[in-house]
Design a protein around this motif. Structure first.
Motif, short mmCIF file in Angstrom:
data_model
loop_
_atom_site.label_atom_id
_atom_site.label_comp_id
_atom_site.label_asym_id
_atom_site.label_seq_id
_atom_site.Cartn_x
_atom_site.Cartn_y
_atom_site.Cartn_z
N GLY A 145 -2.08 -13.93 0.92
CA GLY A 145 -0.74 -13.38 0.80
C GLY A 145 -0.56 -12.40 -0.34
N GLU A 146 -1.64 -12.09 -1.04
CA GLU A 146 -1.57 -11.18 -2.19
C GLU A 146 -1.43 -9.73 -1.72
OE1 GLU A 146 -5.97 -11.33 -1.16
OE2 GLU A 146 -4.25 -12.68 -1.05
N THR A 147 -0.83 -8.91 -2.58
CA THR A 147 -0.71 -7.49 -2.30
C THR A 147 -2.08 -6.84 -2.40
OG1 THR A 147 1.53 -7.43 -3.20
CG2 THR A 147 0.35 -5.33 -3.08
N THR A 148 -2.42 -6.07 -1.39
CA THR A 148 -3.68 -5.33 -1.37
C THR A 148 -3.38 -3.87 -1.09
OG1 THR A 148 -4.03 -5.79 0.99
CG2 THR A 148 -5.05 -7.32 -0.59
N LEU A 149 -4.31 -3.01 -1.45
CA LEU A 149 -4.18 -1.58 -1.21
C LEU A 149 -5.31 -1.11 -0.32
CD1 LEU A 149 -3.26 -0.40 -4.82
CD2 LEU A 149 -1.72 -1.10 -2.97
N LEU A 150 -5.05 -0.03 0.42
CA LEU A 150 -6.04 0.49 1.36
C LEU A 150 -6.88 1.62 0.79
CD1 LEU A 150 -3.80 0.51 4.56
CD2 LEU A 150 -5.20 -1.35 3.64
N GLY A 151 -6.71 1.93 -0.47
CA GLY A 151 -7.47 3.02 -1.08
C GLY A 151 -6.84 4.36 -0.77
N ARG A 152 -7.43 5.41 -1.33
CA ARG A 152 -6.91 6.76 -1.12
C ARG A 152 -6.89 7.08 0.37
NH1 ARG A 152 -3.78 8.73 -5.05
NH2 ARG A 152 -4.80 8.51 -7.06
N GLY A 153 -5.82 7.74 0.79
CA GLY A 153 -5.64 8.03 2.21
C GLY A 153 -5.13 6.83 2.99
N GLY A 154 -4.75 5.78 2.28
CA GLY A 154 -4.34 4.54 2.93
C GLY A 154 -3.09 4.66 3.78
N SER A 155 -2.19 5.58 3.44
CA SER A 155 -1.00 5.76 4.27
C SER A 155 -1.35 6.37 5.62
CB SER A 155 0.04 6.62 3.55
OG SER A 155 0.56 5.92 2.44
N ASP A 156 -2.30 7.30 5.62
CA ASP A 156 -2.79 7.86 6.90
C ASP A 156 -3.39 6.74 7.74
OD1 ASP A 156 -2.09 10.32 5.85
OD2 ASP A 156 -4.13 11.09 5.75
N LEU A 157 -4.20 5.92 7.10
CA LEU A 157 -4.84 4.81 7.80
C LEU A 157 -3.78 3.86 8.37
CD1 LEU A 157 -7.36 3.20 8.61
CD2 LEU A 157 -7.30 2.14 6.36
N THR A 158 -2.77 3.54 7.58
CA THR A 158 -1.68 2.67 8.06
C THR A 158 -1.04 3.25 9.31
OG1 THR A 158 -1.22 1.97 5.78
CG2 THR A 158 0.48 1.53 7.43
N ALA A 159 -0.71 4.52 9.28
CA ALA A 159 -0.05 5.16 10.42
C ALA A 159 -0.94 5.14 11.66
CB ALA A 159 0.33 6.60 10.07
N LEU A 160 -2.20 5.49 11.50
CA LEU A 160 -3.12 5.50 12.65
C LEU A 160 -3.32 4.10 13.20
CD1 LEU A 160 -5.67 8.07 11.22
CD2 LEU A 160 -4.17 8.41 13.20
N PHE A 161 -3.46 3.11 12.32
CA PHE A 161 -3.64 1.73 12.73
C PHE A 161 -2.42 1.23 13.51
CE2 PHE A 161 -3.47 -2.87 12.07
CZ PHE A 161 -4.76 -3.25 12.44
N LEU A 162 -1.22 1.52 12.99
CA LEU A 162 -0.01 1.08 13.67
C LEU A 162 0.15 1.76 15.03
CD1 LEU A 162 2.51 0.86 10.72
CD2 LEU A 162 1.67 -1.03 12.13
N ALA A 163 -0.17 3.04 15.12
CA ALA A 163 -0.09 3.73 16.40
C ALA A 163 -1.00 3.06 17.43
CB ALA A 163 -0.45 5.21 16.24
N GLN A 164 -2.17 2.67 17.00
CA GLN A 164 -3.11 1.98 17.90
C GLN A 164 -2.57 0.61 18.28
OE1 GLN A 164 -5.39 -0.80 16.94
NE2 GLN A 164 -6.16 -0.84 19.01
#
Length: 173
Positions: A145-164
């Protein structure tokens, strides 16, 4: 079967330099709504917020704990998400802001460079039934349940992952 197409719009820090740029994002979201799409907006922190917060953390502690650093850096995306939600509401566009936990954005791997492995599509679809869904990019929740980060470019990754995950399209604005 869902008839209304979903588009995931990612608004990065190059588009959202500051609060002054929020009307541009609202206009873009409205354009997609008007064309008949359900909209999920994924946002990055404004401008240089992440770099500024990283510098501040290192000014307090030369080697900050990864969990504490992740919690600090995630505040940039949280602020951008909330402000976009407020801007949408002001424009008369219903919006729900979900954090990583509410959206079920589960990750695995190192705290500061995690990989997305799941999203709670049912929760996101439920929120979409009420209007636009706004989510912070770059941020997830680890196995404990801890906060994690996706690294640089992580917002792009979030958007692409959610679209999929939502069987939608993705536009990096």
């Amino acid at each position: 079967m869902r008839k209304t197409p979903i588009v995931v719009l990612k608004f990065g820090s190059s588009v959202l330099q500051s609060e002054a740029d929020l009307p541009t994002a609202v206009h873009e979201i409205y354009r997609w709504l008007k064309e008949g799409h359900q909209v999920v907006a994924v946002v990055s922190a404004f401008g240089n917020t992440t770099d500024d917060l990283t510098r501040r953390a290192h000014s307090v502690c030369k080697q900050p704990d990864d969990l504490l650093l992740a919690a600090l850096l995630a505040t940039g995306e949280a602020a951008s998400s909330a402000l976009l939600g407020l801007s949408l509401n002001r424009a008369g566009i219903p919006a729900t802001v979900l954090d990583a936990q509410q959206a079920g954005l589960c990750t695995t791997g190192p705290t500061l460079n995690s990989d997305l492995i799941a999203a709670d599509a049912a929760s996101i679809f439920e929120s979409l039934s009420r209007g636009v869904v706004v989510l912070p990019g770059f941020v997830g929740r680890g196995e404990q349940g801890e906060t994690t980060l996706l690294g640089r470019g992580g917002s792009d990754l979030t958007a692409l992952f959610l679209a999929q995950q939502l069987v939608g399209s993705c536009r990096l604005v």
